[in-house]
Design a protein around this motif. Structure first.
Motif, PDB file in Angstrom:
ATOM      1  N   LEU A  47      35.700  50.613  35.579  1.00  0.00           N
ATOM      2  CA  LEU A  47      37.100  51.008  35.402  1.00  0.00           C
ATOM      3  C   LEU A  47      38.049  49.923  35.887  1.00  0.00           C
ATOM      4  O   LEU A  47      39.065  49.622  35.232  1.00  0.00           O
ATOM      5  CB  LEU A  47      37.366  52.313  36.158  1.00  0.00           C
ATOM      6  CG  LEU A  47      36.633  53.544  35.618  1.00  0.00           C
ATOM      7  CD1 LEU A  47      36.671  54.676  36.634  1.00  0.00           C
ATOM      8  CD2 LEU A  47      37.231  53.995  34.289  1.00  0.00           C
ATOM      9  N   LEU A  48      37.739  49.299  37.018  1.00  0.00           N
ATOM     10  CA  LEU A  48      38.608  48.257  37.557  1.00  0.00           C
ATOM     11  C   LEU A  48      38.596  46.995  36.695  1.00  0.00           C
ATOM     12  O   LEU A  48      39.614  46.312  36.558  1.00  0.00           O
ATOM     13  CB  LEU A  48      38.178  47.910  38.982  1.00  0.00           C
ATOM     14  CG  LEU A  48      38.369  48.996  40.042  1.00  0.00           C
ATOM     15  CD1 LEU A  48      37.788  48.547  41.374  1.00  0.00           C
ATOM     16  CD2 LEU A  48      39.843  49.367  40.203  1.00  0.00           C
ATOM     17  N   ARG A  51      39.687  48.391  32.730  1.00  0.00           N
ATOM     18  CA  ARG A  51      41.037  48.973  32.735  1.00  0.00           C
ATOM     19  C   ARG A  51      41.217  50.137  31.774  1.00  0.00           C
ATOM     20  O   ARG A  51      42.318  50.403  31.297  1.00  0.00           O
ATOM     21  CB  ARG A  51      42.111  47.905  32.444  1.00  0.00           C
ATOM     22  CG  ARG A  51      41.972  46.601  33.184  1.00  0.00           C
ATOM     23  CD  ARG A  51      41.919  46.760  34.667  1.00  0.00           C
ATOM     24  NE  ARG A  51      43.088  47.446  35.222  1.00  0.00           N
ATOM     25  CZ  ARG A  51      43.215  47.759  36.513  1.00  0.00           C
ATOM     26  NH1 ARG A  51      42.233  47.474  37.365  1.00  0.00           N
ATOM     27  NH2 ARG A  51      44.304  48.372  36.947  1.00  0.00           N
ATOM     28  N   THR A  52      40.148  50.855  31.452  1.00  0.00           N
ATOM     29  CA  THR A  52      40.257  52.007  30.567  1.00  0.00           C
ATOM     30  C   THR A  52      39.210  53.037  30.955  1.00  0.00           C
ATOM     31  O   THR A  52      38.064  52.679  31.267  1.00  0.00           O
ATOM     32  CB  THR A  52      40.059  51.608  29.094  1.00  0.00           C
ATOM     33  OG1 THR A  52      40.053  52.805  28.281  1.00  0.00           O
ATOM     34  CG2 THR A  52      38.766  50.853  28.879  1.00  0.00           C
ATOM     35  N   HIS A  85      33.755  39.883  29.568  1.00  0.00           N
ATOM     36  CA  HIS A  85      34.499  40.400  30.725  1.00  0.00           C
ATOM     37  C   HIS A  85      33.760  40.017  32.012  1.00  0.00           C
ATOM     38  O   HIS A  85      32.629  39.521  31.980  1.00  0.00           O
ATOM     39  CB  HIS A  85      34.661  41.920  30.613  1.00  0.00           C
ATOM     40  CG  HIS A  85      33.356  42.669  30.541  1.00  0.00           C
ATOM     41  ND1 HIS A  85      32.510  42.845  31.633  1.00  0.00           N
ATOM     42  CD2 HIS A  85      32.750  43.295  29.498  1.00  0.00           C
ATOM     43  CE1 HIS A  85      31.457  43.536  31.273  1.00  0.00           C
ATOM     44  NE2 HIS A  85      31.567  43.820  29.982  1.00  0.00           N
ATOM     45  N   HIS A 206      41.424  51.373  45.499  1.00  0.00           N
ATOM     46  CA  HIS A 206      42.451  50.350  45.752  1.00  0.00           C
ATOM     47  C   HIS A 206      41.915  49.264  46.686  1.00  0.00           C
ATOM     48  O   HIS A 206      42.152  48.065  46.468  1.00  0.00           O
ATOM     49  CB  HIS A 206      43.705  50.995  46.349  1.00  0.00           C
ATOM     50  CG  HIS A 206      44.631  51.600  45.342  1.00  0.00           C
ATOM     51  ND1 HIS A 206      44.375  52.819  44.743  1.00  0.00           N
ATOM     52  CD2 HIS A 206      45.811  51.145  44.828  1.00  0.00           C
ATOM     53  CE1 HIS A 206      45.352  53.096  43.898  1.00  0.00           C
ATOM     54  NE2 HIS A 206      46.232  52.110  43.920  1.00  0.00           N
ATOM     55  N   ALA A 209      39.353  47.083  44.810  1.00  0.00           N
ATOM     56  CA  ALA A 209      40.058  46.217  43.859  1.00  0.00           C
ATOM     57  C   ALA A 209      40.657  45.014  44.571  1.00  0.00           C
ATOM     58  O   ALA A 209      40.569  43.876  44.092  1.00  0.00           O
ATOM     59  CB  ALA A 209      41.153  47.007  43.133  1.00  0.00           C
ATOM     60  N   LEU A 214      41.006  42.246  41.914  1.00  0.00           N
ATOM     61  CA  LEU A 214      41.334  42.945  40.673  1.00  0.00           C
ATOM     62  C   LEU A 214      42.616  43.755  40.850  1.00  0.00           C
ATOM     63  O   LEU A 214      43.008  44.079  41.967  1.00  0.00           O
ATOM     64  CB  LEU A 214      40.186  43.879  40.282  1.00  0.00           C
ATOM     65  CG  LEU A 214      38.875  43.182  39.885  1.00  0.00           C
ATOM     66  CD1 LEU A 214      37.724  44.182  39.881  1.00  0.00           C
ATOM     67  CD2 LEU A 214      39.005  42.510  38.523  1.00  0.00           C
ATOM     68  N   ASP A 215      43.262  44.096  39.743  1.00  0.00           N
ATOM     69  CA  ASP A 215      44.473  44.900  39.804  1.00  0.00           C
ATOM     70  C   ASP A 215      44.143  46.297  40.322  1.00  0.00           C
ATOM     71  O   ASP A 215      43.067  46.844  40.038  1.00  0.00           O
ATOM     72  CB  ASP A 215      45.115  45.014  38.424  1.00  0.00           C
ATOM     73  CG  ASP A 215      45.703  43.688  37.940  1.00  0.00           C
ATOM     74  OD1 ASP A 215      46.033  42.859  38.805  1.00  0.00           O
ATOM     75  OD2 ASP A 215      45.828  43.512  36.716  1.00  0.00           O
ATOM     76  N   PRO A 217      43.991  50.373  40.619  1.00  0.00           N
ATOM     77  CA  PRO A 217      43.828  51.356  39.541  1.00  0.00           C
ATOM     78  C   PRO A 217      45.017  52.302  39.453  1.00  0.00           C
ATOM     79  O   PRO A 217      45.649  52.632  40.458  1.00  0.00           O
ATOM     80  CB  PRO A 217      42.574  52.123  39.976  1.00  0.00           C
ATOM     81  CG  PRO A 217      42.630  52.072  41.477  1.00  0.00           C
ATOM     82  CD  PRO A 217      43.199  50.710  41.810  1.00  0.00           C
ATOM     83  N   GLY A 218      45.310  52.751  38.240  1.00  0.00           N
ATOM     84  CA  GLY A 218      46.280  53.811  38.055  1.00  0.00           C
ATOM     85  C   GLY A 218      45.612  55.167  38.217  1.00  0.00           C
ATOM     86  O   GLY A 218      44.375  55.256  38.309  1.00  0.00           O
ATOM     87  N   LEU A 221      42.571  56.001  35.971  1.00  0.00           N
ATOM     88  CA  LEU A 221      41.283  55.383  36.308  1.00  0.00           C
ATOM     89  C   LEU A 221      40.639  56.089  37.495  1.00  0.00           C
ATOM     90  O   LEU A 221      39.412  56.270  37.525  1.00  0.00           O
ATOM     91  CB  LEU A 221      41.472  53.898  36.611  1.00  0.00           C
ATOM     92  CG  LEU A 221      42.028  53.041  35.469  1.00  0.00           C
ATOM     93  CD1 LEU A 221      42.055  51.574  35.868  1.00  0.00           C
ATOM     94  CD2 LEU A 221      41.212  53.219  34.184  1.00  0.00           C
TER      95      LEU A 221
END
Length: 292
Positions: A47-48, A51-52, A85, A206, A209, A214-215, A217-218, A221
Motif C-alpha cells: 500500500l505504501l 499507493r492504491t 516499482h 506513518h 513510511a 515513503l509518503d 498513507p491516507g 490505505l
C-alpha cells in the motif's frame, strides 16, 4: 572481511537463494517468523509503495517468498527483475542469513511467541497435506488426530531443538529476533511489533513510511490494511500461490493477542518465562512481551 551469511534450510526453503539475487537500492526485505505478521506487513508495504488499495496483482506475486523451493529460483528472480516499482520481498530467514546491504531496508516483524505458536498450530490444521507432499516430493503424512492446542503449546515451550534447524520453535523464534535486536540501531533495520499494528495501525504505517522514505498513507490505505479488510480479500492476499490451504480465509483466523498466555495455567506461564529468559536478553523480552 564480514562473515558469510548463515545458511538456513528446511524441506521447502533454502536461504542460499539470496546469495545470487541482484539487489537494488531501496529494496525492502521483510524478515519474519511464521504467523508473526508477515502478510500484514507485506500488505502495508504494498500500500505504501503502490499507493492504491486495489493491488494490480495478488500479494504473493507482488512480494514473493524468495527462499521458497516450491517456485523455481529463476522464475522468482525474473518476476522481481521485471518489477519497476520499489520491491518488497518476503523471507523467513533471519538477517544473518540474508546478505547485508546498506542500500536495502530490512523490516523484521515480531509477535508474542505464545500467540505465534497458537496461530501456527491452527495453520497446520488448515494445510492440505497431500498437496504439500505433491509439491515437495515428500511422502504424504497420514491423517491422524493431533494434540489439542493446549497440549501442543506446552510441548512447543519445552522443545529444545537446534534453533538454526527448527526456526519456528521457541529457540528458533528468539534466535531470529535476538539477531535483529542486535542490529536495531542500524538506520536500515526496522523492528515492527504485531501488537503495535493492532493498537495503532495508522500511527505504525506513518512511522514505517517515514523510516522507508515513503509518503505517509491516507485513510483509504490504512483502512485497506485492517485485519477485517484483509480477511475479506483472502483470495488475493493469503500466501497460497500453490494451493496448499484448505481454506484461504482461515489463514486470517483471528489475529488476537494474548490467546497463547490464556491457554496456559500459572505453572505453564512460569515455565515459558523461564525458557524465554534463558534464550534472549531482558530488554528484548520486555519489548516483545509488553509485560503481559
Amino acid at each position: 572481511m564480514p562473515e558469510p551469511p548463515t545458511r538456513y534450510r528446511s524441506p521447502d526453503e533454502d536461504s542460499a537463494r539470496w546469495q545470487g539475487f541482484p539487489r537494488r537500492p531501496g529494496d525492502i526485505v521483510i524478515s519474519t517468523r511464521s504467523k508473526s505478521g508477515t502478510t500484514w506487513v507485506q500488505m502495508i508495504c504494498a500500500l505504501l509503495v503502490l499507493r492504491t488499495p486495489d493491488l494490480p496483482a495478488p500479494l504473493t506475486e507482488l512480494s514473493p517468498w524468495l527462499d521458497w523451493l516450491v517456485e523455481p529460483q529463476e522464475q522468482v528472480y525474473a518476476r522481481l527483475a521485471a518489477q519497476r516499482h520499489r520491491r518488497f520481498i518476503k523471507t523467513h530467514t533471519p538477517l544473518d542469513g540474508v546478505p547485508s546491504d546498506p542500500r536495502v531496508h530490512y523490516v523484521v516483524v515480531a509477535r508474542h511467541p505464545l500467540d505465534m505458536a497458537v496461530s501456527l498450530h491452527h495453520q497446520g490444521a488448515n494445510l492440505d497435506r497431500a498437496r504439500v507432499a505433491e509439491l515437495t516430493g515428500q511422502p504424504t503424512a497420514p491423517d491422524r488426530d493431533g494434540p489439542s492446542v493446549e497440549q501442543a503449546l506446552v510441548r512447543w515451550i519445552d522443545a529444545d531443538p537446534d534453533p538454526r534447524e527448527e526456526l519456528d520453535s521457541l529457540p528458533g523464534v528468539l534466535w531470529h529476533l535476538r539477531d535483529a535486536w542486535a542490529r536495531r540501531h542500524r538506520p536500515n533495520v526496522h523492528l515492527v511489533h504485531y501488537d503495535d499494528l493492532r493498537g495503532d495501525l495508522s500511527g505504525q504505517m506513518h512511522h514505517l513510511a517515514d523510516r522507508l522514505g515513503l509518503d505517509p498513507p491516507g485513510p483509504d490505505l490504512v483502512e485497506a490494511a485492517t485485519f477485517d479488510r484483509m480477511r475479506a480479500r483472502a483470495d488475493r492476499l493469503a500466501p497460497d500461490p500453490a494451493g496448499v490451504f484448505k481454506d484461504r480465509s482461515a489463514f486470517f483466523r483471528s489475529g488476537r493477542s494474548g490467546q497463547g498466555s490464556a491457554l496456559l495455567d500459572d505453572a505453564g506461564r512460569a515455565r515459558y518465562r523461564a525458557r524465554a529468559a534463558a534464550l534472549a536478553p531482558p530488554d528484548l523480552l520486555a519489548w516483545l512481551h509488553r509485560d503481559r
